[in-house]
Design a protein around this motif. Sequence first.
Motif, PDB file in Angstrom:
ATOM      1  N   ASP A 119       0.814  -1.218   0.000  1.00  0.00           N
ATOM      2  CA  ASP A 119       0.000   0.000   0.000  1.00  0.00           C
ATOM      3  C   ASP A 119       0.847   1.267   0.000  1.00  0.00           C
ATOM      4  O   ASP A 119       0.450   2.294  -0.571  1.00  0.00           O
ATOM      5  CB  ASP A 119      -0.945   0.004   1.207  1.00  0.00           C
ATOM      6  CG  ASP A 119      -2.228  -0.772   0.949  1.00  0.00           C
ATOM      7  OD1 ASP A 119      -2.325  -1.404  -0.124  1.00  0.00           O
ATOM      8  OD2 ASP A 119      -3.123  -0.755   1.814  1.00  0.00           O
ATOM      9  N   LEU A 135      -6.589   7.065  -7.267  1.00  0.00           N
ATOM     10  CA  LEU A 135      -7.269   6.295  -6.235  1.00  0.00           C
ATOM     11  C   LEU A 135      -8.445   7.104  -5.714  1.00  0.00           C
ATOM     12  O   LEU A 135      -8.356   8.324  -5.584  1.00  0.00           O
ATOM     13  CB  LEU A 135      -6.325   5.989  -5.074  1.00  0.00           C
ATOM     14  CG  LEU A 135      -5.129   5.072  -5.361  1.00  0.00           C
ATOM     15  CD1 LEU A 135      -4.216   5.012  -4.135  1.00  0.00           C
ATOM     16  CD2 LEU A 135      -5.607   3.668  -5.735  1.00  0.00           C
ATOM     17  N   GLU A 152     -11.176   7.648  -0.282  1.00  0.00           N
ATOM     18  CA  GLU A 152     -10.964   6.764   0.858  1.00  0.00           C
ATOM     19  C   GLU A 152      -9.782   5.837   0.620  1.00  0.00           C
ATOM     20  O   GLU A 152      -8.984   5.567   1.526  1.00  0.00           O
ATOM     21  CB  GLU A 152     -12.232   5.950   1.114  1.00  0.00           C
ATOM     22  CG  GLU A 152     -12.178   5.086   2.362  1.00  0.00           C
ATOM     23  CD  GLU A 152     -13.503   4.385   2.640  1.00  0.00           C
ATOM     24  OE1 GLU A 152     -13.461   3.228   3.084  1.00  0.00           O
ATOM     25  OE2 GLU A 152     -14.570   4.997   2.413  1.00  0.00           O
ATOM     26  N   GLY A 153      -9.636   5.368  -0.606  1.00  0.00           N
ATOM     27  CA  GLY A 153      -8.521   4.491  -0.942  1.00  0.00           C
ATOM     28  C   GLY A 153      -7.189   5.214  -0.859  1.00  0.00           C
ATOM     29  O   GLY A 153      -6.200   4.670  -0.362  1.00  0.00           O
ATOM     30  N   GLN A 191      -6.183   5.601   2.742  1.00  0.00           N
ATOM     31  CA  GLN A 191      -5.680   4.333   3.293  1.00  0.00           C
ATOM     32  C   GLN A 191      -4.243   4.095   2.875  1.00  0.00           C
ATOM     33  O   GLN A 191      -3.388   3.746   3.704  1.00  0.00           O
ATOM     34  CB  GLN A 191      -6.563   3.177   2.805  1.00  0.00           C
ATOM     35  CG  GLN A 191      -6.027   1.792   3.179  1.00  0.00           C
ATOM     36  CD  GLN A 191      -6.844   0.678   2.550  1.00  0.00           C
ATOM     37  OE1 GLN A 191      -8.077   0.741   2.473  1.00  0.00           O
ATOM     38  NE2 GLN A 191      -6.161  -0.362   2.078  1.00  0.00           N
ATOM     39  N   LEU A 230      -7.724  -3.041  -1.390  1.00  0.00           N
ATOM     40  CA  LEU A 230      -7.469  -1.901  -2.282  1.00  0.00           C
ATOM     41  C   LEU A 230      -6.427  -2.271  -3.325  1.00  0.00           C
ATOM     42  O   LEU A 230      -6.624  -2.035  -4.532  1.00  0.00           O
ATOM     43  CB  LEU A 230      -6.990  -0.700  -1.470  1.00  0.00           C
ATOM     44  CG  LEU A 230      -6.546   0.543  -2.260  1.00  0.00           C
ATOM     45  CD1 LEU A 230      -7.730   1.171  -2.979  1.00  0.00           C
ATOM     46  CD2 LEU A 230      -5.884   1.549  -1.321  1.00  0.00           C
TER      47      LEU A 230
END
Length: 320
Positions: free
Chosen positions: A162, A176, A179-180, A183, A242
């Motif tokens: 990530d 992205l 929210e992604g 993260q 994700l």
Amino acid sequence: MSLGEFDLIRRFFQRPGAQPGVAVGIGDDCAVLTPTPGQQWLVSSDMLVEGRHFLSTVNPAHLGHKALAVNLSDLAACGATPRAFFLALALPRADAAWCEAFAHGLFELADRHGIALAGGDTTAGPLNLCITVMGEAPAGQALLRSGARVGDEIWVSGQLGDARLALEAFRGTLSLPGEGFAQARQAMECPQPRVALGQALRGLATAAIDVSDGLLGDLGHVLAASGVGATLQAEALPRSTLLAAQPLALQRLCTLAGGDDYELVFTAPAARHAEVRAAGLQADVAVTPVGRIEAAAGLRVLDAAGQAFEPGLQSFDHFQ
């Protein structure tokens, strides 16, 4: 009122009261530390340079967290208990608001792991942070890179990739959702050092390293130090939902060569599989078997069908 160097230290970094293991801390030319009988010191340093390791837009509280986290991750990889750290800090200017936020992020993580700031240095200059950490482990029990043996399973903690996904978003190579992106950015800016897991693996893991420059390169260091080879199951590498939603080529880039994950990759005898699982539960960290140590030199990466493929990826190197 202008903020001088020693005002800055006293206001944001000197903490009152006794600190375990630190007989004399900030305020003298040297710190005086008290070793624990029967323990060995483990010491590591990491430097973070603006524009190289972090963006100028980073939240200073997140930067304080990460500056210490990347060092605690080295202690985790060796199975050490954190004791004290030293901070060398170069600042373009003495900005009180920036220092307050930075110190908050730094000490929030320090308090969580019971490690004391025992000294360091401050100077004017381009933003640059260098932390040296000191930890302890029982004599002869530190986890090293050199102990992997043929037949050992290879494990990875947490999730990989990530942080690299966030970097690609910052670079503009992908988009992205809000929210992604939050993260992925959290993973990049606020990694969680696996200190408790490292301690739980003492006497159980045969070798360990933290994933800072990318799994291929970091696992390669273990193989070289141990004089062994390995097979790695690329699609078994743990990743977030994700990242799993991204194209396969991007997933492989992020998990195999992404770096900045600060998870542990470690080896342990296959016969102790259940004990490794129990260590993960004890530390409240997911652990995933992803490969096996072999006698034949080199690292062979396998796809979901068990076929070897050449990833064509290289881990991070400051001078390449």
